[in-house]
Design a protein around this motif. Structure first.
Motif, PDB file in Angstrom:
ATOM      1  N   ALA A 211       0.832  -1.206   0.000  1.00 29.27           N
ATOM      2  CA  ALA A 211       0.000   0.000   0.000  1.00 29.27           C
ATOM      3  C   ALA A 211       0.862   1.250   0.000  1.00 29.27           C
ATOM      4  CB  ALA A 211      -0.929  -0.006   1.208  1.00 29.27           C
ATOM      5  N   GLY A 212       1.936   1.244   0.793  1.00 28.81           N
ATOM      6  CA  GLY A 212       2.833   2.395   0.822  1.00 28.81           C
ATOM      7  C   GLY A 212       3.497   2.660  -0.511  1.00 28.81           C
ATOM      8  N   VAL A 213       3.893   1.587  -1.218  1.00 27.67           N
ATOM      9  CA  VAL A 213       4.523   1.751  -2.529  1.00 27.67           C
ATOM     10  C   VAL A 213       3.547   2.349  -3.528  1.00 27.67           C
ATOM     11  CG1 VAL A 213       5.495   0.508  -4.495  1.00 27.67           C
ATOM     12  CG2 VAL A 213       6.209  -0.086  -2.177  1.00 27.67           C
ATOM     13  N   MET A 214       2.343   1.803  -3.600  1.00 27.35           N
ATOM     14  CA  MET A 214       1.375   2.282  -4.584  1.00 27.35           C
ATOM     15  C   MET A 214       0.994   3.737  -4.339  1.00 27.35           C
ATOM     16  SD  MET A 214      -1.109  -1.001  -5.357  1.00 27.35           S
ATOM     17  CE  MET A 214      -1.710  -1.186  -3.676  1.00 27.35           C
ATOM     18  N   MET A 215       0.783   4.103  -3.084  1.00 28.87           N
ATOM     19  CA  MET A 215       0.352   5.463  -2.780  1.00 28.87           C
ATOM     20  C   MET A 215       1.477   6.473  -2.996  1.00 28.87           C
ATOM     21  SD  MET A 215      -1.787   4.497   0.649  1.00 28.87           S
ATOM     22  CE  MET A 215      -2.349   6.147   0.992  1.00 28.87           C
ATOM     23  N   SER A 216       2.676   6.152  -2.526  1.00 26.56           N
ATOM     24  CA  SER A 216       3.796   7.084  -2.664  1.00 26.56           C
ATOM     25  C   SER A 216       4.216   7.229  -4.118  1.00 26.56           C
ATOM     26  CB  SER A 216       4.979   6.601  -1.819  1.00 26.56           C
ATOM     27  OG  SER A 216       4.637   6.543  -0.451  1.00 26.56           O
ATOM     28  N   THR A 217       4.139   6.142  -4.876  1.00 31.91           N
ATOM     29  CA  THR A 217       4.495   6.210  -6.295  1.00 31.91           C
ATOM     30  C   THR A 217       3.566   7.156  -7.036  1.00 31.91           C
ATOM     31  OG1 THR A 217       5.416   3.978  -6.319  1.00 31.91           O
ATOM     32  CG2 THR A 217       4.684   4.876  -8.426  1.00 31.91           C
ATOM     33  N   THR A 218       2.264   7.022  -6.807  1.00 28.74           N
ATOM     34  CA  THR A 218       1.299   7.896  -7.476  1.00 28.74           C
ATOM     35  C   THR A 218       1.523   9.352  -7.108  1.00 28.74           C
ATOM     36  OG1 THR A 218      -0.334   6.111  -7.483  1.00 28.74           O
ATOM     37  CG2 THR A 218      -1.153   8.344  -7.806  1.00 28.74           C
ATOM     38  N   SER A 219       1.767   9.610  -5.832  1.00 28.17           N
ATOM     39  CA  SER A 219       1.973  10.991  -5.389  1.00 28.17           C
ATOM     40  C   SER A 219       3.218  11.605  -6.027  1.00 28.17           C
ATOM     41  CB  SER A 219       2.080  11.045  -3.865  1.00 28.17           C
ATOM     42  OG  SER A 219       0.868  10.651  -3.261  1.00 28.17           O
ATOM     43  N   LEU A 220       4.320  10.859  -6.039  1.00 31.42           N
ATOM     44  CA  LEU A 220       5.558  11.402  -6.622  1.00 31.42           C
ATOM     45  C   LEU A 220       5.408  11.657  -8.116  1.00 31.42           C
ATOM     46  CD1 LEU A 220       8.285   9.297  -4.774  1.00 31.42           C
ATOM     47  CD2 LEU A 220       7.998  11.778  -4.671  1.00 31.42           C
ATOM     48  N   LEU A 221       4.768  10.745  -8.824  1.00 30.49           N
ATOM     49  CA  LEU A 221       4.577  10.948 -10.258  1.00 30.49           C
ATOM     50  C   LEU A 221       3.698  12.153 -10.531  1.00 30.49           C
ATOM     51  CD1 LEU A 221       4.075   7.259 -11.478  1.00 30.49           C
ATOM     52  CD2 LEU A 221       6.042   8.727 -11.929  1.00 30.49           C
ATOM     53  N   MET A 222       2.639  12.299  -9.768  1.00 33.19           N
ATOM     54  CA  MET A 222       1.719  13.424  -9.983  1.00 33.19           C
ATOM     55  C   MET A 222       2.374  14.748  -9.636  1.00 33.19           C
ATOM     56  SD  MET A 222      -1.320  12.530 -11.115  1.00 33.19           S
ATOM     57  CE  MET A 222      -2.466  13.767 -10.521  1.00 33.19           C
ATOM     58  N   GLU A 223       3.129  14.790  -8.551  1.00 39.86           N
ATOM     59  CA  GLU A 223       3.625  16.057  -8.034  1.00 39.86           C
ATOM     60  C   GLU A 223       4.902  16.523  -8.699  1.00 39.86           C
ATOM     61  OE1 GLU A 223       3.676  15.411  -3.815  1.00 39.86           O
ATOM     62  OE2 GLU A 223       1.512  15.020  -3.768  1.00 39.86           O
ATOM     63  N   TRP A 224       5.534  15.661  -9.505  1.00 41.73           N
ATOM     64  CA  TRP A 224       6.711  16.096 -10.254  1.00 41.73           C
ATOM     65  C   TRP A 224       6.422  16.250 -11.750  1.00 41.73           C
ATOM     66  CZ3 TRP A 224      10.590  18.708  -8.846  1.00 41.73           C
ATOM     67  CH2 TRP A 224      11.247  18.509  -7.635  1.00 41.73           C
ATOM     68  N   THR A 225       5.158  16.186 -12.129  1.00 45.92           N
ATOM     69  CA  THR A 225       4.794  16.268 -13.539  1.00 45.92           C
ATOM     70  C   THR A 225       3.854  17.444 -13.755  1.00 45.92           C
ATOM     71  OG1 THR A 225       4.935  13.853 -13.650  1.00 45.92           O
ATOM     72  CG2 THR A 225       3.882  14.970 -15.500  1.00 45.92           C
ATOM     73  N   SER A 226       4.022  18.126 -14.865  1.00 43.74           N
ATOM     74  CA  SER A 226       3.143  19.248 -15.195  1.00 43.74           C
ATOM     75  C   SER A 226       1.730  18.749 -15.422  1.00 43.74           C
ATOM     76  CB  SER A 226       3.651  19.972 -16.447  1.00 43.74           C
ATOM     77  OG  SER A 226       3.633  19.103 -17.560  1.00 43.74           O
ATOM     78  N   ALA A 227       0.763  19.653 -15.260  1.00 41.70           N
ATOM     79  CA  ALA A 227      -0.641  19.276 -15.377  1.00 41.70           C
ATOM     80  C   ALA A 227      -0.952  18.675 -16.746  1.00 41.70           C
ATOM     81  CB  ALA A 227      -1.534  20.492 -15.121  1.00 41.70           C
ATOM     82  N   GLN A 228      -0.303  19.178 -17.789  1.00 42.45           N
ATOM     83  CA  GLN A 228      -0.578  18.693 -19.141  1.00 42.45           C
ATOM     84  C   GLN A 228      -0.088  17.260 -19.350  1.00 42.45           C
ATOM     85  OE1 GLN A 228       1.053  21.445 -18.357  1.00 42.45           O
ATOM     86  NE2 GLN A 228      -0.280  23.152 -19.000  1.00 42.45           N
ATOM     87  N   ALA A 229       0.897  16.836 -18.585  1.00 46.09           N
ATOM     88  CA  ALA A 229       1.502  15.508 -18.796  1.00 46.09           C
ATOM     89  C   ALA A 229       1.083  14.486 -17.745  1.00 46.09           C
ATOM     90  CB  ALA A 229       3.029  15.640 -18.796  1.00 46.09           C
ATOM     91  N   ARG A 230       0.233  14.872 -16.817  1.00 43.90           N
ATOM     92  CA  ARG A 230      -0.138  13.936 -15.752  1.00 43.90           C
ATOM     93  C   ARG A 230      -0.931  12.744 -16.286  1.00 43.90           C
ATOM     94  NH1 ARG A 230      -1.882  18.396 -11.198  1.00 43.90           N
ATOM     95  NH2 ARG A 230       0.250  19.003 -10.615  1.00 43.90           N
ATOM     96  N   LEU A 231      -1.766  12.972 -17.273  1.00 43.08           N
ATOM     97  CA  LEU A 231      -2.524  11.879 -17.858  1.00 43.08           C
ATOM     98  C   LEU A 231      -1.586  10.822 -18.428  1.00 43.08           C
ATOM     99  CD1 LEU A 231      -5.047  10.467 -18.855  1.00 43.08           C
ATOM    100  CD2 LEU A 231      -5.102  12.052 -20.794  1.00 43.08           C
TER     101      LEU A 231
END
Length: 484
Positions: A211-231
């Motif tokens: 659970a920690g891996v899945m949640m932290s991975t999603t957060s890091l990917l979202m928060e280091w990517t511009s809004a246009q590239a998050r999809l």
């Protein structure tokens, strides 16, 4: 200047984001093998009672040599409901009269039988050894197998509750690194455990860290990517689960002993733990927590990797402005209650919970019992991943063209139609039932992609990990797998 503008200055989609995606999505593939592991490590092979006439060399010597094993089996084991040797009963005494071609059902149905007091004989043609064969989780103990799966799902649920708050308090990367280590240690220990309760404990600890891996991975990917590239980034993240399904099929086919398979899916996390210390912490989280200096260091590191000259814009004044925008008292409100306090967030939370419930109940209910879907579980496991890939890539296009809500609704309706159609297909049409189940599971991959993208965009940064606690999918499946 807000954080999105700062991220654009250092690069919201560049070399750093590519390297980060590779570093984070590869472990997601391994996490998927942890989730699907017990389809193979806890598979239930064909079995029957141990009987002296067939399995004791001393007793066999006294049997007339004209009798073949099939005849000895017929006089030792009663016929079960499926016209095969009964898996849980044996005759107290050999029923020699059954060798008479004129024998009727009454001759053996009235014979006294007993449980498998001397143990079982298992079919090892598919699996050399499983958890079931190691601890005899059959017949009167058959409930222990789904209990172990329920304990694993409970670990994900508890891990989501703990890791969500821990990630928002101590940082995404710290929780991610610790989770990698915990999976590696507890998963490896499970491969060598001598007792079933200890096995369940180590599986619980592995699930907690999953659970920690899945949640932290999603957060890091979202928060280091511009809004246009998050999809795009979230689609890559969800594709990691698809390739993980295929990897699980390959590993399950190649390693037929449960302990070797358990070790193979856990040991790679030691490597993940080592290299995770070079991953930058989320600058957005650092600013929301008021850690201006560390946030500046991480932004400068990313700008250097992306070869961006952001020296003029990365000033303390710009970061102070972004920090005020990101925090704004959010630290105090980063709790589950904050999701239910504001009317708009409360509505989003309940609808998101309902969508995650529909996805989790359906996906885990089907994917965790592949033996019930067909005889070749290796092929079924691989097909789930193969169907998943084009479905999720198509979802990426639909989310951009149709929008989030129509895509989310459609991705939940299609699996439902497949499952409803499966209820009217006769059980003897196994191929069609398996095809509908695989199509439904593949369609759920689209639902997962939509949910990941949509729900992450609906909540503020400081609440992004907290809200995932309300979206933990294993909860309904714990009840399902225990028969409640």
């Amino acid at each position: 200047m807000g954080f999105p503008e700062l991220l654009d200055q250092v690069g919201g989609l560049g070399k750093f984001q590519f390297l980060q995606a590779v570093a984070l999505v590869v472990p997601i593939m391994c996490v998927t093998t942890q989730n699907m592991l017990e389809n193979f490590s806890a598979a239930v092979p064909s079995h029957r009672c141990w009987v002296p006439l067939l399995d004791n060399s001393t007793t066999q010597a006294s049997v007339p040599g004209t009798l073949d094993p099939k005849a000895l089996l017929a006089v030792s084991i009663p016929v079960g409901p499926n016209q095969q040797p009964h898996p849980c009963r044996r005759f107290r005494q050999p029923q020699w009269q059954l060798l008479d071609p004129n024998a009727t059902a009454t001759n053996w149905s009235e014979a006294a039988t007993e449980p498998c007091v001397d143990g079982w004989v298992y079919d090892h043609s598919t699996f050399t050894a499983t958890v079931v064969t190691k601890w005899d989780l059959v017949c009167d103990s058959q409930a222990l197998k789904p209990m172990a799966q329920s304990i694993f799902l409970a670990g994900i649920l508890v891990g989501a509750a703990v890791c969500g708050h821990t990630s928002d308090r101590f940082g995404r990367r710290v929780v991610l690194s610790w989770s990698y280590l915990q999976i590696a240690v507890s998963g490896t220990a499970a491969a060598f455990t001598p007792t079933f309760p200890l096995y369940c404990l180590f599986r619980f600890l592995s699930a907690f860290a999953v659970a920690g891996v899945m949640m932290s991975t999603t957060s890091l990917l979202m928060e280091w990517t511009s809004a246009q590239a998050r999809l795009l980034m979230m689609t890559l993240n969800s594709l990691g689960f698809s390739f993980g399904q295929i990897l699980m099929a390959v590993m399950g086919y190649g390693l037929r002993h449960w302990a070797l398979l358990q070790l193979a899916v856990s040991a790679p996390f030691f490597l993940c733990f080592v290299y995770s210390w070079w991953l930058p912490e989320s600058a957005r989280w650092l600013l929301s927590m008021g850690k201006l200096g560390l946030g500046l260091q991480e932004l400068q590191k990313v700008a250097s990797i992306n070869r961006k000259t952001a020296g003029d814009t990365l000033t303390r004044e710009a970061l102070l402005s972004a920090m005020q925008e990101e925090s704004g008292g959010a630290q105090a409100s980063a709790s589950l209650g904050a999701l239910l306090h504001a009317p708009s967030l409360r509505l989003r939370t309940w609808i998101s919970m309902l969508c995650w419930f529909a996805f989790g109940f359906t996906f885990y209910g089907l994917a965790l019992d592949l033996q019930a879907m067909g005889s070749n579980i290796f092929l079924l496991q691989g097909l789930i991943g193969v169907v998943d890939i084009p479905t999720k890539m198509g979802t990426n296009l639909l989310l951009g063209r149709l929008g989030r809500r129509p895509s989310q609704a459609g991705s939940l309706v299609l699996p439902g139609l497949c499952i409803l159609a499966n209820t009217v297909v006769p059980h003897d049409m196994g191929s069609l039932r398996s095809a509908l189940a695989v199509l439904g599971l593949g369609s759920l991959g689209a639902a997962f992609t939509c949910l990941t993208v949509y729900s992450s965009e609906l909540f503020p940064t400081v609440l992004r990990a907290v809200k995932k606690v309300t979206h933990s999918t294993p909860a309904p499946c714990i009840l399902m797998s225990t028969g409640l």
